[in-house]
Design an enzyme around this catalytic site. Structure first.
Site, PDB file in Angstrom:
ATOM      1  N   TYR A   1       0.839  -1.204   0.000  1.00 20.01           N
ATOM      2  CA  TYR A   1       0.000   0.000   0.000  1.00 20.01           C
ATOM      3  C   TYR A   1       0.879   1.261   0.000  1.00 20.01           C
ATOM      4  O   TYR A   1       0.675   2.181  -0.808  1.00 20.01           O
ATOM      5  CB  TYR A   1      -0.891  -0.034   1.241  1.00 20.01           C
ATOM      6  CG  TYR A   1      -1.829   1.140   1.385  1.00 20.01           C
ATOM      7  CD1 TYR A   1      -3.050   1.177   0.713  1.00 20.01           C
ATOM      8  CD2 TYR A   1      -1.508   2.217   2.209  1.00 20.01           C
ATOM      9  CE1 TYR A   1      -3.921   2.251   0.861  1.00 20.01           C
ATOM     10  CE2 TYR A   1      -2.373   3.289   2.360  1.00 20.01           C
ATOM     11  CZ  TYR A   1      -3.573   3.301   1.689  1.00 20.01           C
ATOM     12  OH  TYR A   1      -4.427   4.370   1.835  1.00 20.01           O
TER      13      TYR A   1
ATOM     14  N   LYS B   1       1.314   4.634  -2.623  1.00 22.00           N
ATOM     15  CA  LYS B   1       1.116   6.036  -2.251  1.00 22.00           C
ATOM     16  C   LYS B   1       2.401   6.839  -2.468  1.00 22.00           C
ATOM     17  O   LYS B   1       2.351   7.999  -2.899  1.00 22.00           O
ATOM     18  CB  LYS B   1       0.621   6.134  -0.812  1.00 22.00           C
ATOM     19  CG  LYS B   1      -0.732   5.445  -0.583  1.00 22.00           C
ATOM     20  CD  LYS B   1      -1.829   5.970  -1.498  1.00 22.00           C
ATOM     21  CE  LYS B   1      -3.210   5.436  -1.163  1.00 22.00           C
ATOM     22  NZ  LYS B   1      -4.273   5.938  -2.039  1.00 22.00           N
TER      23      LYS B   1
END
Ligand SMILES: NC(=O)c1ccc[n+]([C@@H]2O[C@H](COP(=O)([O-])OP(=O)(O)OC[C@H]3O[C@@H](n4cnc5c(N)ncnc54)[C@H](O)[C@@H]3O)[C@@H](O)[C@H]2O)c1
Length: 280
Positions: free
Chosen positions: A168, A172
């Site tokens: 994740y 980002k």
């Protein structure tokens, strides 16, 4: 006079959570909304996905305040779906001035235990999907000659480790790089590209049983409500303002600023609406 009167905004992941709040806040200030969402669960993700009813609820809420909105179910992983929603938005409204690239999912696992499939899906939805939507929107934005604003929703994990989020956080952090590169390329067209970096946000992605349990290991004797409270107590220590998380509406004010002409000299930049999460 609204702060984004006359603008058209494409919002991905608009069925619930932050995407719904962004759609509503921008509509309140005069923008027409093109809403896009998968409306399905993604295999391997620990929490339920949004539904078609959720997307219909976003439409109803925007219309209830007098806003204009069209909505389409589709997947940011599908070039065909993405091109179709952009075409539909252009057909209906003539141009798209603002992209809020918000659709995302969150897998959880330690870096060496992530499966090939989960890694690929995480990257494809959050990183490649965001690039894909921006790629689809930019040609018409450039041609319209009205300038524009692209906003990628990233995360405090782009700056600070939290554990179980290597895949994740990679998406980002990747979006922060994409933002800088794209901002440089589109500046001659008065198109700005920025990111909004939240801390934890009270949405189904964060407020779900899987996370309550992850944050309170070995506490099977406690009720789910107690374990949720345990998670909130821990999360409060991560922010310097005394809150465990922020609300989608807090972030929507940041998105509104980046979408409006008030931020006409802001580009290539993260806006942290994070209760101080990344500052220590
Ligand atoms: N909730 C948090 O704590 C938090 C913190 C920082 C950043 N974020 C980011 O904020 C964004 C919004 O998340 P949220 O908190 O509102 O969670 P959420 O799960 O409530 O909303 C995400 C939305 O994206 C949609 N979506 C997922 N995959 C999609 C796909 N392939 N194509 C189209 N739509 C898809 C979902 O259906 C859902 O409606 C995400 O990018 C997330 O990574 C969330």
């Amino acid at each position: 006079m609204g702060r984004v009167d006359g603008k058209v905004a494409l919002v991905t992941g608009a069925a619930r959570g932050q995407g719904r709040a962004y759609s509503l806040r921008l509509a309140e200030e005069g923008a027409a909304i093109v809403a896009f969402d998968l409306c399905e669960s993604v295999p391997g993700v620990l929490y339920e996905g949004a539904t078609e009813e959720d997307l219909a609820e976003t439409v109803a809420l925007v219309e209830s305040i007098g806003g204009e909105i069209i909505a389409r179910k589709g997947d940011v992983r599908s070039p065909g779906d993405v091109e179709a929603v952009v075409a539909e938005g252009l057909d209906r409204f003539g141009y798209i001035d603002v992209l809020v690239s918000n659709a995302g999912v969150s897998f959880l696992a330690r870096s060496w235990e992530i499966s090939e499939d989960d890694w690929a899906t995480q990257i494809e939805v959050n990183l490649t999907g965001s690039w894909r939507v921006a790629k689809a929107v930019l040609p018409s934005m450039i041609e319209a000659g009205r300038g524009g604003s692209i906003i990628f929703i990233t995360s405090g994990t782009a700056h600070r480790a939290s554990g179980n989020m290597a895949h994740y956080a990679s998406t980002k952090s990747g979006l922060e790089g994409l933002c800088r590169e794209m901002a440089l390329e589109v500046a001659p067209y008065r198109i700005r590209v920025n990111t909004l970096q939240p801390t934890a946000v009270r949405t189904p992605m964060m407020d779900n049983q899987g996370l309550w349990e992850l944050f309170t290991p070995g506490q099977d004797d406690r009720s789910l409500e107690e374990r949720r409270q345990g998670m909130l107590d821990l999360m409060s220590q991560f922010n310097i303002l005394e809150v465990p998380w922020v609300q989608p509406e807090d972030l929507a004010n940041g998105v509104l600023f980046l979408a409006s002409d008030e931020s006409s000299m802001v580009t290539g930049s993260p806006l942290r609406v994070d209760a101080g999460y990344a500052s220590h």
